[in-house]
Design a protein around this motif. Sequence first.
Motif, PDB file in Angstrom:
ATOM      1  N   LEU A  30      55.781  37.347  43.930  1.00  0.00           N
ATOM      2  CA  LEU A  30      55.265  36.049  43.491  1.00  0.00           C
ATOM      3  C   LEU A  30      54.315  35.459  44.525  1.00  0.00           C
ATOM      4  CD1 LEU A  30      58.540  34.474  42.054  1.00  0.00           C
ATOM      5  CD2 LEU A  30      56.579  35.337  40.738  1.00  0.00           C
ATOM      6  N   ARG A  31      54.675  35.562  45.800  1.00  0.00           N
ATOM      7  CA  ARG A  31      53.842  35.023  46.871  1.00  0.00           C
ATOM      8  C   ARG A  31      52.499  35.744  46.924  1.00  0.00           C
ATOM      9  NH1 ARG A  31      52.228  36.245  51.532  1.00  0.00           N
ATOM     10  NH2 ARG A  31      53.447  38.141  51.720  1.00  0.00           N
ATOM     11  N   VAL A  32      52.532  37.084  46.877  1.00  0.00           N
ATOM     12  CA  VAL A  32      51.305  37.877  46.949  1.00  0.00           C
ATOM     13  C   VAL A  32      50.422  37.596  45.737  1.00  0.00           C
ATOM     14  CG1 VAL A  32      50.392  40.240  46.857  1.00  0.00           C
ATOM     15  CG2 VAL A  32      52.264  39.686  48.415  1.00  0.00           C
ATOM     16  N   ARG A  70      46.657  35.979  45.899  1.00  0.00           N
ATOM     17  CA  ARG A  70      45.495  36.689  45.351  1.00  0.00           C
ATOM     18  C   ARG A  70      44.738  35.812  44.364  1.00  0.00           C
ATOM     19  NH1 ARG A  70      48.012  42.746  44.392  1.00  0.00           N
ATOM     20  NH2 ARG A  70      48.222  43.269  46.607  1.00  0.00           N
ATOM     21  N   VAL A  71      45.459  35.110  43.507  1.00  0.00           N
ATOM     22  CA  VAL A  71      44.809  34.243  42.531  1.00  0.00           C
ATOM     23  C   VAL A  71      44.115  33.087  43.254  1.00  0.00           C
ATOM     24  CG1 VAL A  71      45.184  32.680  40.580  1.00  0.00           C
ATOM     25  CG2 VAL A  71      46.325  34.912  40.655  1.00  0.00           C
ATOM     26  N   ARG A  72      44.780  32.496  44.219  1.00  0.00           N
ATOM     27  CA  ARG A  72      44.194  31.393  44.974  1.00  0.00           C
ATOM     28  C   ARG A  72      42.898  31.828  45.661  1.00  0.00           C
ATOM     29  NH1 ARG A  72      48.054  30.192  48.687  1.00  0.00           N
ATOM     30  NH2 ARG A  72      49.247  29.068  47.143  1.00  0.00           N
ATOM     31  N   ALA A  73      42.856  33.063  46.143  1.00  0.00           N
ATOM     32  CA  ALA A  73      41.671  33.567  46.850  1.00  0.00           C
ATOM     33  C   ALA A  73      40.485  33.792  45.918  1.00  0.00           C
ATOM     34  CB  ALA A  73      42.008  34.865  47.582  1.00  0.00           C
ATOM     35  N   GLY A 124      36.327  31.487  31.125  1.00  0.00           N
ATOM     36  CA  GLY A 124      37.785  31.613  31.192  1.00  0.00           C
ATOM     37  C   GLY A 124      38.224  33.065  31.118  1.00  0.00           C
ATOM     38  N   ARG A 125      37.625  33.838  30.198  1.00  0.00           N
ATOM     39  CA  ARG A 125      37.973  35.264  30.086  1.00  0.00           C
ATOM     40  C   ARG A 125      37.585  36.033  31.335  1.00  0.00           C
ATOM     41  NH1 ARG A 125      35.304  36.132  24.559  1.00  0.00           N
ATOM     42  NH2 ARG A 125      36.346  34.452  23.495  1.00  0.00           N
ATOM     43  N   SER A 126      36.442  35.696  31.913  1.00  0.00           N
ATOM     44  CA  SER A 126      36.001  36.375  33.140  1.00  0.00           C
ATOM     45  C   SER A 126      37.001  36.143  34.271  1.00  0.00           C
ATOM     46  CB  SER A 126      34.613  35.866  33.546  1.00  0.00           C
ATOM     47  OG  SER A 126      34.227  36.395  34.785  1.00  0.00           O
ATOM     48  N   ILE A 127      37.431  34.903  34.429  1.00  0.00           N
ATOM     49  CA  ILE A 127      38.425  34.597  35.464  1.00  0.00           C
ATOM     50  C   ILE A 127      39.748  35.270  35.125  1.00  0.00           C
ATOM     51  CG2 ILE A 127      39.762  32.736  36.541  1.00  0.00           C
ATOM     52  CD1 ILE A 127      37.186  31.022  36.333  1.00  0.00           C
ATOM     53  N   GLY A 128      40.115  35.300  33.850  1.00  0.00           N
ATOM     54  CA  GLY A 128      41.339  35.988  33.430  1.00  0.00           C
ATOM     55  C   GLY A 128      41.315  37.467  33.798  1.00  0.00           C
ATOM     56  N   ARG A 129      40.175  38.123  33.563  1.00  0.00           N
ATOM     57  CA  ARG A 129      40.052  39.549  33.941  1.00  0.00           C
ATOM     58  C   ARG A 129      40.187  39.728  35.453  1.00  0.00           C
ATOM     59  NH1 ARG A 129      36.390  39.660  29.589  1.00  0.00           N
ATOM     60  NH2 ARG A 129      34.633  39.098  30.897  1.00  0.00           N
ATOM     61  N   LYS A 130      39.605  38.805  36.217  1.00  0.00           N
ATOM     62  CA  LYS A 130      39.707  38.886  37.682  1.00  0.00           C
ATOM     63  C   LYS A 130      41.162  38.711  38.128  1.00  0.00           C
ATOM     64  CE  LYS A 130      35.024  37.279  38.547  1.00  0.00           C
ATOM     65  NZ  LYS A 130      34.177  36.173  39.022  1.00  0.00           N
ATOM     66  N   ILE A 131      41.884  37.821  37.453  1.00  0.00           N
ATOM     67  CA  ILE A 131      43.300  37.626  37.779  1.00  0.00           C
ATOM     68  C   ILE A 131      44.071  38.920  37.525  1.00  0.00           C
ATOM     69  CG2 ILE A 131      45.427  36.479  37.019  1.00  0.00           C
ATOM     70  CD1 ILE A 131      43.704  33.921  36.630  1.00  0.00           C
ATOM     71  N   ILE A 132      43.838  39.549  36.379  1.00  0.00           N
ATOM     72  CA  ILE A 132      44.528  40.808  36.067  1.00  0.00           C
ATOM     73  C   ILE A 132      44.210  41.863  37.112  1.00  0.00           C
ATOM     74  CG2 ILE A 132      44.655  42.720  34.421  1.00  0.00           C
ATOM     75  CD1 ILE A 132      44.229  40.577  32.199  1.00  0.00           C
TER      76      ILE A 132
END
Length: 144
Positions: A29-31, A35-38, A67-75
């Motif tokens: 969860l921390r990692v 990663r998302v915050r970065a 939104g989809r672009s950021i979603g893909r980056k999160i994945i």
Amino acid sequence: MPFSLLVFDLDGFKSLNDAYGHSGGDEVLRVAAERVRALVDPSHLIARLGGDEFAVLLPGSADPLEGRSIGRKIIQAVEMPITIEHQIAHISASVGVMPSQIEHVSIADLMSGAESVTTCSTIMRCVLNAALSRVSSRDQPIGT
């Protein structure tokens, strides 16, 4: 003010938490959160909703493509290997994107819409993984 809400959960988190215990799950969860915050803009709000579910608020944009672009980056960020207790672990994420509407939408409806997309994404990922598993098992020579 326009905005988009992204809701995501960590696919495979429960089995990883069972295998490595709560300390291993906490590390994942921390990692994932780091990663998302970065990768998101400092103006974006990130929150853990509970368990393995998170939300990201993108103020100033109701553009579904952003939104989809950021979603893909999160994945992609979540799918990078994570080291837990000197072992490599892998998880993924399902992301739902809900842009704000011109007419008033309640917070409950907005969350419900984003969670529905997340659930659909999780189901599609499970179906795809099952299909790929069947194909790869058929490719194995008999007796191995």
